[in-house]
Every structure is written in structure tokens, then in C-alpha cells.
Write an enzyme that holds these catalytic residues in place. Sequence first.
Site, PDB file in Angstrom:
ATOM      1  N   THR A 128       0.814  -1.210   0.000  1.00 41.28           N
ATOM      2  CA  THR A 128       0.000   0.000   0.000  1.00 41.28           C
ATOM      3  C   THR A 128       0.851   1.264   0.000  1.00 41.28           C
ATOM      4  O   THR A 128       1.965   1.280   0.544  1.00 41.28           O
ATOM      5  CB  THR A 128      -0.915  -0.006   1.246  1.00 41.28           C
ATOM      6  N   ASP A 129       0.275   2.339  -0.530  1.00 43.36           N
ATOM      7  CA  ASP A 129       0.966   3.641  -0.490  1.00 43.36           C
ATOM      8  C   ASP A 129       1.126   4.147   0.947  1.00 43.36           C
ATOM      9  O   ASP A 129       1.923   5.053   1.208  1.00 43.36           O
ATOM     10  CB  ASP A 129       0.230   4.680  -1.348  1.00 43.36           C
ATOM     11  N   GLU A 130       0.352   3.567   1.883  1.00 47.60           N
ATOM     12  CA  GLU A 130       0.404   4.060   3.268  1.00 47.60           C
ATOM     13  C   GLU A 130       1.756   3.798   3.935  1.00 47.60           C
ATOM     14  O   GLU A 130       2.074   4.412   4.950  1.00 47.60           O
ATOM     15  CB  GLU A 130      -0.725   3.444   4.100  1.00 47.60           C
ATOM     16  N   TYR A 152      -1.810  -0.214  11.159  1.00 45.70           N
ATOM     17  CA  TYR A 152      -2.005  -0.905   9.878  1.00 45.70           C
ATOM     18  C   TYR A 152      -0.798  -0.690   8.968  1.00 45.70           C
ATOM     19  O   TYR A 152      -0.190  -1.651   8.477  1.00 45.70           O
ATOM     20  CB  TYR A 152      -3.285  -0.407   9.175  1.00 45.70           C
ATOM     21  N   LYS A 156       2.018  -3.338   7.474  1.00 49.41           N
ATOM     22  CA  LYS A 156       2.263  -3.568   6.050  1.00 49.41           C
ATOM     23  C   LYS A 156       3.728  -3.292   5.710  1.00 49.41           C
ATOM     24  O   LYS A 156       4.339  -4.009   4.917  1.00 49.41           O
ATOM     25  CB  LYS A 156       1.347  -2.685   5.192  1.00 49.41           C
TER      26      LYS A 156
HETATM   27  P1  NAD Z   1     -10.114  -6.905   2.467  1.00 50.98           P
HETATM   28  O1  NAD Z   1     -10.094  -6.530   3.907  1.00 50.98           O
HETATM   29  O2  NAD Z   1     -11.329  -6.643   1.648  1.00 50.98           O
HETATM   30  O3  NAD Z   1      -9.797  -8.460   2.317  1.00 50.98           O
HETATM   31  C1  NAD Z   1      -8.776  -9.111   3.030  1.00 50.98           C
HETATM   32  C2  NAD Z   1      -8.925 -10.600   2.805  1.00 50.98           C
HETATM   33  O4  NAD Z   1      -7.866 -11.265   3.510  1.00 50.98           O
HETATM   34  C3  NAD Z   1     -10.235 -11.177   3.331  1.00 50.98           C
HETATM   35  O5  NAD Z   1     -10.791 -12.059   2.390  1.00 50.98           O
HETATM   36  C4  NAD Z   1      -9.824 -11.911   4.596  1.00 50.98           C
HETATM   37  O6  NAD Z   1     -10.668 -12.999   4.916  1.00 50.98           O
HETATM   38  C5  NAD Z   1      -8.424 -12.360   4.236  1.00 50.98           C
HETATM   39  N1  NAD Z   1      -7.579 -12.595   5.412  1.00 50.98           N
HETATM   40  C6  NAD Z   1      -7.379 -11.773   6.468  1.00 50.98           C
HETATM   41  N2  NAD Z   1      -6.549 -12.344   7.348  1.00 50.98           N
HETATM   42  C7  NAD Z   1      -6.198 -13.540   6.829  1.00 50.98           C
HETATM   43  C8  NAD Z   1      -5.344 -14.587   7.260  1.00 50.98           C
HETATM   44  N3  NAD Z   1      -4.685 -14.532   8.427  1.00 50.98           N
HETATM   45  N4  NAD Z   1      -5.194 -15.663   6.467  1.00 50.98           N
HETATM   46  C9  NAD Z   1      -5.869 -15.767   5.287  1.00 50.98           C
HETATM   47  N5  NAD Z   1      -6.695 -14.820   4.840  1.00 50.98           N
HETATM   48  C10 NAD Z   1      -6.851 -13.708   5.591  1.00 50.98           C
HETATM   49  O7  NAD Z   1      -8.833  -6.218   1.847  1.00 50.98           O
HETATM   50  P2  NAD Z   1      -8.600  -5.487   0.441  1.00 50.98           P
HETATM   51  O8  NAD Z   1      -9.032  -4.086   0.550  1.00 50.98           O
HETATM   52  O9  NAD Z   1      -9.082  -6.345  -0.652  1.00 50.98           O
HETATM   53  O10 NAD Z   1      -6.995  -5.472   0.430  1.00 50.98           O
HETATM   54  C11 NAD Z   1      -6.258  -6.565  -0.107  1.00 50.98           C
HETATM   55  C12 NAD Z   1      -4.780  -6.266  -0.027  1.00 50.98           C
HETATM   56  O11 NAD Z   1      -4.500  -5.073  -0.745  1.00 50.98           O
HETATM   57  C13 NAD Z   1      -4.274  -6.016   1.397  1.00 50.98           C
HETATM   58  O12 NAD Z   1      -3.008  -6.596   1.513  1.00 50.98           O
HETATM   59  C14 NAD Z   1      -4.198  -4.507   1.500  1.00 50.98           C
HETATM   60  O13 NAD Z   1      -3.206  -4.110   2.416  1.00 50.98           O
HETATM   61  C15 NAD Z   1      -3.814  -4.140   0.083  1.00 50.98           C
HETATM   62  N6  NAD Z   1      -4.235  -2.808  -0.364  1.00 50.98           N
HETATM   63  C16 NAD Z   1      -5.539  -2.406  -0.217  1.00 50.98           C
HETATM   64  C17 NAD Z   1      -5.931  -1.153  -0.712  1.00 50.98           C
HETATM   65  C18 NAD Z   1      -7.356  -0.679  -0.600  1.00 50.98           C
HETATM   66  O14 NAD Z   1      -7.619   0.479  -0.918  1.00 50.98           O
HETATM   67  N7  NAD Z   1      -8.312  -1.482  -0.184  1.00 50.98           N
HETATM   68  C19 NAD Z   1      -4.990  -0.339  -1.352  1.00 50.98           C
HETATM   69  C20 NAD Z   1      -3.667  -0.785  -1.476  1.00 50.98           C
HETATM   70  C21 NAD Z   1      -3.309  -2.031  -0.996  1.00 50.98           C
HETATM   71  O1  DAU Z   2      -4.135   4.111   0.579  1.00 49.30           O
HETATM   72  C1  DAU Z   2      -4.366   2.737   0.490  1.00 49.30           C
HETATM   73  C2  DAU Z   2      -5.169   2.309   1.685  1.00 49.30           C
HETATM   74  O2  DAU Z   2      -6.482   2.822   1.482  1.00 49.30           O
HETATM   75  C3  DAU Z   2      -5.210   0.805   1.906  1.00 49.30           C
HETATM   76  O3  DAU Z   2      -3.922   0.350   2.178  1.00 49.30           O
HETATM   77  C4  DAU Z   2      -6.146   0.462   3.063  1.00 49.30           C
HETATM   78  O4  DAU Z   2      -6.273  -0.933   3.197  1.00 49.30           O
HETATM   79  C5  DAU Z   2      -7.510   1.064   2.783  1.00 49.30           C
HETATM   80  O5  DAU Z   2      -8.360   0.846   3.894  1.00 49.30           O
HETATM   81  C6  DAU Z   2      -7.396   2.548   2.508  1.00 49.30           C
HETATM   82  O6  DAU Z   2      -7.015   3.288   3.708  1.00 49.30           O
HETATM   83  P1  DAU Z   2      -7.665   4.703   4.068  1.00 49.30           P
HETATM   84  O7  DAU Z   2      -7.546   4.915   5.509  1.00 49.30           O
HETATM   85  O8  DAU Z   2      -7.167   5.763   3.157  1.00 49.30           O
HETATM   86  O9  DAU Z   2      -9.188   4.368   3.631  1.00 49.30           O
HETATM   87  P2  DAU Z   2     -10.593   4.674   4.322  1.00 49.30           P
HETATM   88  O10 DAU Z   2     -11.629   4.282   3.329  1.00 49.30           O
HETATM   89  O11 DAU Z   2     -10.682   4.117   5.687  1.00 49.30           O
HETATM   90  O12 DAU Z   2     -10.561   6.254   4.431  1.00 49.30           O
HETATM   91  C7  DAU Z   2     -10.373   7.076   3.285  1.00 49.30           C
HETATM   92  C8  DAU Z   2     -10.339   8.511   3.744  1.00 49.30           C
HETATM   93  O13 DAU Z   2     -11.651   8.867   4.233  1.00 49.30           O
HETATM   94  C9  DAU Z   2      -9.399   8.771   4.904  1.00 49.30           C
HETATM   95  O14 DAU Z   2      -8.807  10.048   4.754  1.00 49.30           O
HETATM   96  C10 DAU Z   2     -10.288   8.759   6.132  1.00 49.30           C
HETATM   97  C11 DAU Z   2     -11.609   9.287   5.604  1.00 49.30           C
HETATM   98  N1  DAU Z   2     -12.811   8.732   6.271  1.00 49.30           N
HETATM   99  C12 DAU Z   2     -12.924   7.381   6.383  1.00 49.30           C
HETATM  100  C13 DAU Z   2     -14.019   6.833   7.016  1.00 49.30           C
HETATM  101  C14 DAU Z   2     -14.134   5.337   7.154  1.00 49.30           C
HETATM  102  C15 DAU Z   2     -13.797   9.590   6.742  1.00 49.30           C
HETATM  103  O15 DAU Z   2     -13.704  10.817   6.620  1.00 49.30           O
HETATM  104  N2  DAU Z   2     -14.872   9.036   7.373  1.00 49.30           N
HETATM  105  C16 DAU Z   2     -15.026   7.699   7.538  1.00 49.30           C
HETATM  106  O16 DAU Z   2     -16.036   7.260   8.119  1.00 49.30           O
END
Ligand code: NAD
Ligand code: DAU
Length: 341
Positions: A128-130, A152, A156
Site C-alpha cells: 500500500t501507499d500508506e 495498519y 504492512k
Molecule cells: P479486504 O479486507 O477486503 O480483504 C482481506 C482478505 O484477507 C479477506 O478475504 C480476509 O478474509 C483475508 N484474510 C485476512 N486475514 C487472513 C489470514 N490470516 N489468512 C488468510 N486470509 C486472511 O482487503 P482489500 O481491501 O481487498 O486489500 C487486499 C490487499 O490489498 C491487502 O493486503 C491490503 O493491504 C492491500 N491494499 C488495499 C488497498 C485498498 O484500498 N483497499 C490499497 C492498497 C493495498
Molecule cells: O491508501 C491505500 C489504503 O487505502 C489501503 O492500504 C487500506 O487498506 C484502505 O483501507 C485505505 O485506507 P484509508 O484509511 O485511506 O481508507 P478509508 O476508506 O478508511 O478512508 C479514506 C479517507 O476517508 C481517509 O482520509 C479517512 C476518511 N474517512 C474514512 C471513514 C471510514 C472519513 O472521513 N470518514 C469515515 O467514516
Amino acid sequence: MRRLMVTGGAGFIGSNFVRYMLEKYPDDFIVVYDKLTYAGRLENLQDVAERFGDRYAFVRGDICDAERVEATLRRFDVDTIVNFAAETHVDRSLMEPGSFIQTDVYGTYVLLEATKKLGLERYHQVSTDEVYGQVLEGRSVESDPLQPRSPYSASKAGGDLMVLAYHESWGLPVTISRGSNNVGPYQYPEKVVPLFATNAIDDLPLPLYGDGMQKRDYQYVLDHCEGIDVVLHRGEIGEIYNIGTGSELTNLEMTRIVLRTLGKPESLIKHVEDRPGHDRRYALDVSKLKALGWESRHTCEEAIEKTVRWYAENEWWWRPIKSGDLYREYYRQQYGKRLAE
Ligand code: NAD
Ligand code: DAU
């Protein structure tokens, strides 16, 4: 032709990736290995099981369970791991960091050990970019130091560093991708866009943290999946690739797009107490991946609009989640006090 194990494949991005890959590569086989936490749902893969039954398998398992990981890799003769499995929600990592350290760091180690022991051809880590921390000016390039600020993102970052350590120490054939915020179908409605879209559909308040001026690069999930595909096929071993649109919106702008797409009033916006340690901005330089021929196909605005329309048309998917006890308890803990103030 590849035989992949996609960990976390029942989650949001993982399930989109599995569908994308099986459609694109008719000779590939995929086994999804997933613990099915609250975020992992077999409904996300229902159509995949129906359409690609002979090239797809599902195993319920924890990536921290070394024996089950190894047995699955052997049983399906896997040559490539793509690791999506993680605890992923920043707000939950502030409530309970332990499971993040366990899955995102220790789980990554277990998968790397298996890759080493079985001599797999490839290990790809979805990151992730985080991990770069907040970027107030400019854009993060892949060689930037890691400065994560939440449990988190620290977990990562720990996973990424372990992947690189296994490459340096034992020459493991690894790649890492670092994606910006994804939006699209099947995202659990705790993340901001699906939360706001589904609240707005029900005329509930949208809890915007702080001043709403934080910036995020909202990319469409299939653009991210295509980026990972390009890294898998054309990326260099040992390298890291950023994936995102390379542009950004403030959270307030994102919220207005959600409301406009649904024809709902801005009076639904409610500014609430901020997330502790809230990163103000993430911004990626994506030129390294572009040099491999990849291009993002949606702007942030198009990605959000398309996503909101999917939630409006797929209530069957999110209503049971939002009305469940687990979700309601989480919502009460995270928003009860904030919305009452
Ligand atoms: P998500 O939370 O929707 O899904 C996570 C999945 O991992 C679920 O199916 C869960 O059951 C499984 N899981 C969790 N713990 C586990 C374990 N111990 N063993 C096996 N399976 C397990 O997540 P997502 O948003 O699809 O993110 C997927 C990946 O992409 C993550 O690694 C996250 O850090 C990365 N990522 C997410 C975002 C985003 O915006 N959502 C952006 C950049 C990177
Ligand atoms: O940047 C990549 C990441 O994006 C991934 O690695 C993470 O898994 C994913 O959860 C996401 O993280 P963020 O914290 O950026 O996403 P979230 O949707 O939780 O929040 C997006 C932005 O919105 C953030 O600035 C917080 C704000 N927010 C979020 C929630 C849930 C609100 O203002 N209100 C809210 O209720």
C-alpha cells in the site's frame, strides 16, 4: 500458464483480481486461500466458482498456519503466490493492532518460508501507499524511506521489509506493488466510499473525519488488478512498483461526487471527530509502472461514480452485511459517540 495461490482472494481486491485473471488467462489455474474473516466473503466469488469451476478452487485457511499453507501449495502444485491476505482497515488497527501484526507481518513470513522451502517461481506482495507515510508535498517514489504512522501501515511496512529481506538473503524471486485507495464492487462498507454510498442511499449521515481536506488517490480496483498483472508478467524480480492514478481528491470532493451520483443533498455530510494520527495526504509517482506499458483507465471521479452505481444496483450484497450484529457493533463503537456529538 501459471498455477497461482491467491491469498485473501475472498476479500475486495483479491476477488476482483481472481475474476480478472481467470477471464484474461484461459490456461491459468487459481486456488484461493482465505481465512474468511469478517472481510472475506464467498459471495464475492460465487460467479467465479460457477464460471471457472475446473480452473478454480477454494481453501479456507490462515496464512499464519504453515502446515496448511504448505499442504495447499503441494496439493495444487502452485508455482506463484500473490498475497492479498491482510487486516486492512486503519480504524480497526487503532482499536486492535494485534491481528494486524499477526497477519500482515507474521503471515507474510510464513508465506515467504513456504516459497523458499518449495522453491516457488514467484512471490508477489500486495502492499500500500500508506507505508510511505503522509506526503504533504510531491509524490512517493519506490525508493523512498518507509515512514508508516498507523498500526495498519506499520504492519504492512513490516511485511514489505520481510519480503525484501528474503530476496536479499536467499534470492527469493519476489516483487512488491504499492497501491493507492481502491474503489469498486465488493468493498466492505467500512471503507469510506462504500460506507458513504450505502449511508446516503438510506438518507443516513456521512461521518466525514475532521475538516475533510485529507487527500487520497481513489483508483478503480480493476486498474489496480491490471497493474499487478503487469508486474507479474513484466516486472523485474526484487523490484517495487507503485500503482495509482497519480492524481488525488480531497475527502470532501469525494463525498460530493458520491452524493451527486445518487442525487442526494449535501446536508447529509456531518463533520465528526478526526481519526487519530490521520495522514493528510498520500500521493504516488507511478511512472515506473507506466514504463512497463500500464495506464490507469479511470480518473478518481469516474472510479467513484462507477462504484457508487454498483452499490445502488447491488443491495443484495451489502444490506445483509450492514444489518448484521458484527457490523452494527463495529458501527456503534466507531461512530456512536462521534455522530452523537
Ligand atoms: P479486504 O479486507 O477486503 O480483504 C482481506 C482478505 O484477507 C479477506 O478475504 C480476509 O478474509 C483475508 N484474510 C485476512 N486475514 C487472513 C489470514 N490470516 N489468512 C488468510 N486470509 C486472511 O482487503 P482489500 O481491501 O481487498 O486489500 C487486499 C490487499 O490489498 C491487502 O493486503 C491490503 O493491504 C492491500 N491494499 C488495499 C488497498 C485498498 O484500498 N483497499 C490499497 C492498497 C493495498
Ligand atoms: O491508501 C491505500 C489504503 O487505502 C489501503 O492500504 C487500506 O487498506 C484502505 O483501507 C485505505 O485506507 P484509508 O484509511 O485511506 O481508507 P478509508 O476508506 O478508511 O478512508 C479514506 C479517507 O476517508 C481517509 O482520509 C479517512 C476518511 N474517512 C474514512 C471513514 C471510514 C472519513 O472521513 N470518514 C469515515 O467514516
